[in-house]
Design an enzyme around this catalytic site. Structure first.
Site, PDB file in Angstrom:
ATOM      1  N   ALA A  76     -17.856  -4.928 -12.696  1.00 25.63           N
ATOM      2  CA  ALA A  76     -19.047  -4.554 -11.913  1.00 25.63           C
ATOM      3  C   ALA A  76     -18.824  -4.862 -10.441  1.00 25.63           C
ATOM      4  CB  ALA A  76     -20.266  -5.306 -12.453  1.00 25.63           C
ATOM      5  N   SER A 135       0.826  -1.214   0.000  1.00 22.46           N
ATOM      6  CA  SER A 135       0.000   0.000   0.000  1.00 22.46           C
ATOM      7  C   SER A 135       0.862   1.267   0.000  1.00 22.46           C
ATOM      8  CB  SER A 135      -0.899   0.015   1.237  1.00 22.46           C
ATOM      9  OG  SER A 135      -1.571   1.255   1.311  1.00 22.46           O
ATOM     10  N   LYS A 162     -14.351  -3.242   1.738  1.00 25.73           N
ATOM     11  CA  LYS A 162     -15.191  -2.053   1.562  1.00 25.73           C
ATOM     12  C   LYS A 162     -16.668  -2.329   1.836  1.00 25.73           C
ATOM     13  CE  LYS A 162     -12.095   0.191  -1.683  1.00 25.73           C
ATOM     14  NZ  LYS A 162     -11.881   0.743  -3.004  1.00 25.73           N
ATOM     15  N   ALA A 164     -15.322  -1.244  -6.920  1.00 25.36           N
ATOM     16  CA  ALA A 164     -14.823   0.040  -7.433  1.00 25.36           C
ATOM     17  C   ALA A 164     -15.841   0.652  -8.390  1.00 25.36           C
ATOM     18  CB  ALA A 164     -13.481  -0.161  -8.134  1.00 25.36           C
ATOM     19  N   ASP A 169     -13.766   7.079  -3.457  1.00 27.22           N
ATOM     20  CA  ASP A 169     -13.211   6.558  -4.717  1.00 27.22           C
ATOM     21  C   ASP A 169     -13.740   7.334  -5.919  1.00 27.22           C
ATOM     22  OD1 ASP A 169     -11.592   4.621  -3.623  1.00 27.22           O
ATOM     23  OD2 ASP A 169     -13.077   3.015  -3.813  1.00 27.22           O
ATOM     24  N   GLY A 205      -4.389   4.365 -12.506  1.00 27.63           N
ATOM     25  CA  GLY A 205      -5.133   4.884 -11.364  1.00 27.63           C
ATOM     26  C   GLY A 205      -4.303   5.519 -10.264  1.00 27.63           C
ATOM     27  N   TYR A 259      -2.933   0.510 -10.908  1.00 26.84           N
ATOM     28  CA  TYR A 259      -1.718   1.280 -11.173  1.00 26.84           C
ATOM     29  C   TYR A 259      -0.520   0.399 -10.846  1.00 26.84           C
ATOM     30  CZ  TYR A 259      -2.617   1.713  -6.241  1.00 26.84           C
ATOM     31  OH  TYR A 259      -2.928   1.408  -4.948  1.00 26.84           O
TER      32      TYR A 259
HETATM   33  P1  NDP Z   1     -13.728  -6.475  -7.150  1.00 27.13           P
HETATM   34  O1  NDP Z   1     -13.073  -7.736  -6.723  1.00 27.13           O
HETATM   35  O2  NDP Z   1     -14.879  -5.947  -6.362  1.00 27.13           O
HETATM   36  O3  NDP Z   1     -14.266  -6.652  -8.674  1.00 27.13           O
HETATM   37  C1  NDP Z   1     -13.440  -7.228  -9.625  1.00 27.13           C
HETATM   38  C2  NDP Z   1     -14.074  -7.113 -11.019  1.00 27.13           C
HETATM   39  O4  NDP Z   1     -13.119  -7.626 -11.957  1.00 27.13           O
HETATM   40  C3  NDP Z   1     -15.359  -7.918 -11.196  1.00 27.13           C
HETATM   41  O5  NDP Z   1     -16.231  -7.199 -12.047  1.00 27.13           O
HETATM   42  C4  NDP Z   1     -14.846  -9.190 -11.903  1.00 27.13           C
HETATM   43  O6  NDP Z   1     -15.804  -9.794 -12.742  1.00 27.13           O
HETATM   44  C5  NDP Z   1     -13.752  -8.607 -12.767  1.00 27.13           C
HETATM   45  N1  NDP Z   1     -12.742  -9.597 -13.155  1.00 27.13           N
HETATM   46  C6  NDP Z   1     -11.880 -10.247 -12.349  1.00 27.13           C
HETATM   47  N2  NDP Z   1     -11.092 -11.068 -13.068  1.00 27.13           N
HETATM   48  C7  NDP Z   1     -11.475 -10.927 -14.364  1.00 27.13           C
HETATM   49  C8  NDP Z   1     -11.039 -11.505 -15.596  1.00 27.13           C
HETATM   50  N3  NDP Z   1     -10.045 -12.379 -15.619  1.00 27.13           N
HETATM   51  N4  NDP Z   1     -11.630 -11.106 -16.740  1.00 27.13           N
HETATM   52  C9  NDP Z   1     -12.628 -10.206 -16.725  1.00 27.13           C
HETATM   53  N5  NDP Z   1     -13.089  -9.615 -15.594  1.00 27.13           N
HETATM   54  C10 NDP Z   1     -12.519  -9.984 -14.424  1.00 27.13           C
HETATM   55  O7  NDP Z   1     -12.555  -5.402  -7.250  1.00 27.13           O
HETATM   56  P2  NDP Z   1     -12.668  -3.802  -7.121  1.00 27.13           P
HETATM   57  O8  NDP Z   1     -13.849  -3.373  -7.905  1.00 27.13           O
HETATM   58  O9  NDP Z   1     -12.584  -3.400  -5.709  1.00 27.13           O
HETATM   59  O10 NDP Z   1     -11.300  -3.327  -7.833  1.00 27.13           O
HETATM   60  C11 NDP Z   1     -11.152  -3.383  -9.238  1.00 27.13           C
HETATM   61  C12 NDP Z   1      -9.830  -2.726  -9.632  1.00 27.13           C
HETATM   62  O11 NDP Z   1      -9.858  -1.338  -9.301  1.00 27.13           O
HETATM   63  C13 NDP Z   1      -8.612  -3.307  -8.946  1.00 27.13           C
HETATM   64  O12 NDP Z   1      -7.562  -3.375  -9.880  1.00 27.13           O
HETATM   65  C14 NDP Z   1      -8.301  -2.282  -7.866  1.00 27.13           C
HETATM   66  O13 NDP Z   1      -6.932  -2.287  -7.515  1.00 27.13           O
HETATM   67  C15 NDP Z   1      -8.672  -0.990  -8.583  1.00 27.13           C
HETATM   68  N6  NDP Z   1      -8.987   0.129  -7.677  1.00 27.13           N
HETATM   69  C16 NDP Z   1      -8.204   1.265  -7.750  1.00 27.13           C
HETATM   70  C17 NDP Z   1      -8.461   2.352  -6.946  1.00 27.13           C
HETATM   71  C18 NDP Z   1      -7.602   3.565  -7.045  1.00 27.13           C
HETATM   72  O14 NDP Z   1      -7.654   4.427  -6.152  1.00 27.13           O
HETATM   73  N7  NDP Z   1      -6.799   3.724  -8.097  1.00 27.13           N
HETATM   74  C19 NDP Z   1      -9.580   2.347  -5.982  1.00 27.13           C
HETATM   75  C20 NDP Z   1     -10.370   1.131  -6.015  1.00 27.13           C
HETATM   76  C21 NDP Z   1     -10.055   0.066  -6.826  1.00 27.13           C
HETATM   77  P3  NDP Z   1     -16.832 -10.916 -12.178  1.00 27.13           P
HETATM   78  O15 NDP Z   1     -17.963 -10.155 -11.560  1.00 27.13           O
HETATM   79  O16 NDP Z   1     -17.221 -11.661 -13.391  1.00 27.13           O
HETATM   80  O17 NDP Z   1     -16.067 -11.751 -11.184  1.00 27.13           O
END
Ligand code: NDP
Length: 284
Positions: A138, A24, A75, A141, A112, A248, A226
């Site tokens: 979905a 982090s 979260k 984030a 966020d 990001g 990022y």
């Molecule tokens: P979640 O675990 O809640 O959601 C993950 C998402 O990714 C789901 O929609 C999932 O789909 C999809 N996914 C995972 N693996 C695959 C794959 N192989 N192919 C296609 N889709 C996939 O994670 P978050 O929403 O919390 O975070 C998402 C990203 O955002 C992360 O990389 C995180 O680090 C980044 N982030 C960055 C922030 C910033 O400040 N820059 C703040 C918050 C998040 P499914 O529903 O089908 O499983």
């Protein structure tokens, strides 16, 4: 770890909880904000598995802690835990900032969305009004960024997700005429001005399946993830001749600044901090 309030220090204590949490950047970002705004505080990263979340948060605040940031996978638990929620946290159903209020209640907020919006519209001077926006993913984030993106009056927002039902139910939850959910296969033949990658694919070095010509010429790509090197999605955007293909880091620093402001009532100047982190990774 024992909060310093227990050891006699009066310095306000903050922390980021997550699992994993080892890499982090938040402790350094908040320490830089504190220096810049002449605030005395400590901010640490702590690995907190989901099953210990509630007791660890209660312990932190019981020992005088002032605020906690929550990241993956906490979260939604933080959203459930908070005594009171800001409107944007209610809408997002996810909380990244917990604050102890003067009456002892724990407030949950979600910064966020404002972090992403500040990076897109202030730092990169992008106008989202009338834009066709595609959000890939979905998860938590995406929940946090939908409402602030809708506030910019885009022409449309499409949420595309690997698990179709999640995209459809998330879009239905927000119940907005310009917001739709679909699967990746429905993207063929469509074009977008801004594509936001909110999937976890960059963490595994992969890419969501995207058809050719999905980005308009000179469109914008933004990866919420990022890294010190360009993510696969940032590289994909560059290969599509995007006008900008961003990751990001700016969002991370902006969401931290919004949390810092909630806690300390002073908004840090993010520009020098973003420049510092960018220059450090360019040196790699
Ligand atoms: P979640 O675990 O809640 O959601 C993950 C998402 O990714 C789901 O929609 C999932 O789909 C999809 N996914 C995972 N693996 C695959 C794959 N192989 N192919 C296609 N889709 C996939 O994670 P978050 O929403 O919390 O975070 C998402 C990203 O955002 C992360 O990389 C995180 O680090 C980044 N982030 C960055 C922030 C910033 O400040 N820059 C703040 C918050 C998040 P499914 O529903 O089908 O499983």
């Amino acid at each position: 770890m024992v909060p310093e309030t227990q050891t006699g220090s009066n310095i306000d204590q903050y922390a980021v909880f997550g699992d994993p949490i080892g890499h982090s950047k938040s402790p350094r970002i908040h320490q830089l904000f504190a220096q810049q705004t002449a605030q005395a505080l400590n901010y640490r990263a702590q690995q907190v598995p989901a099953e210990h979340f509630k007791s660890t948060v209660q312990d932190f605040f019981a020992h005088g802690g002032k605020g906690i940031n929550c990241t993956i996978p906490l979260k939604e638990l933080a959203w459930q835990f908070a005594d009171t929620l800001t409107l944007r946290a209610q809408n997002a159903k996810a909380v990244n900032t917990l604050t102890i209020l003067p009456n002892g209640q724990i407030q949950g907020d979600n910064t966020d969305g404002i972090g992403l919006l500040k990076d897109l519209t202030t730092n990169h001077a992008l106008l989202l009004k009338s834009a066709r926006i595609l959000i890939l993913g979905a998860g938590g984030a995406t929940r946090g960024i939908i409402e602030p993106l809708l506030d910019q009056a885009p022409q449309s927002i499409c949420i595309a997700n690997r698990t179709l039902e999640k995209a459809i139910s998330l879009a239905a939850e927000f119940n907005h005429p310009t917001l739709l959910g679909c699967g990746f296969d429905a993207l063929a033949g469509q074009q977008f001005d801004l594509i936001i990658n909110a999937t976890a694919t960059s963490l595994t070095g992969t890419l969501p399946p995207l058809p050719p010509q999905i980005l308009v010429p000179q469109g914008i790509c933004y990866d919420l993830a990022y890294a010190n090197i360009p993510t696969p999605f940032v590289n994909w955007g560059l290969a599509q001749q995007a006008a900008k293909s961003l990751d990001g880091l700016g969002m991370l620093i902006e969401q931290a600044a919004a949390a810092f402001n909630i806690w300390r009532q002073v908004y840090p100047n993010t520009a020098p901090i973003i420049s510092l982190f960018n220059s450090e990774r360019n040196a790699h």
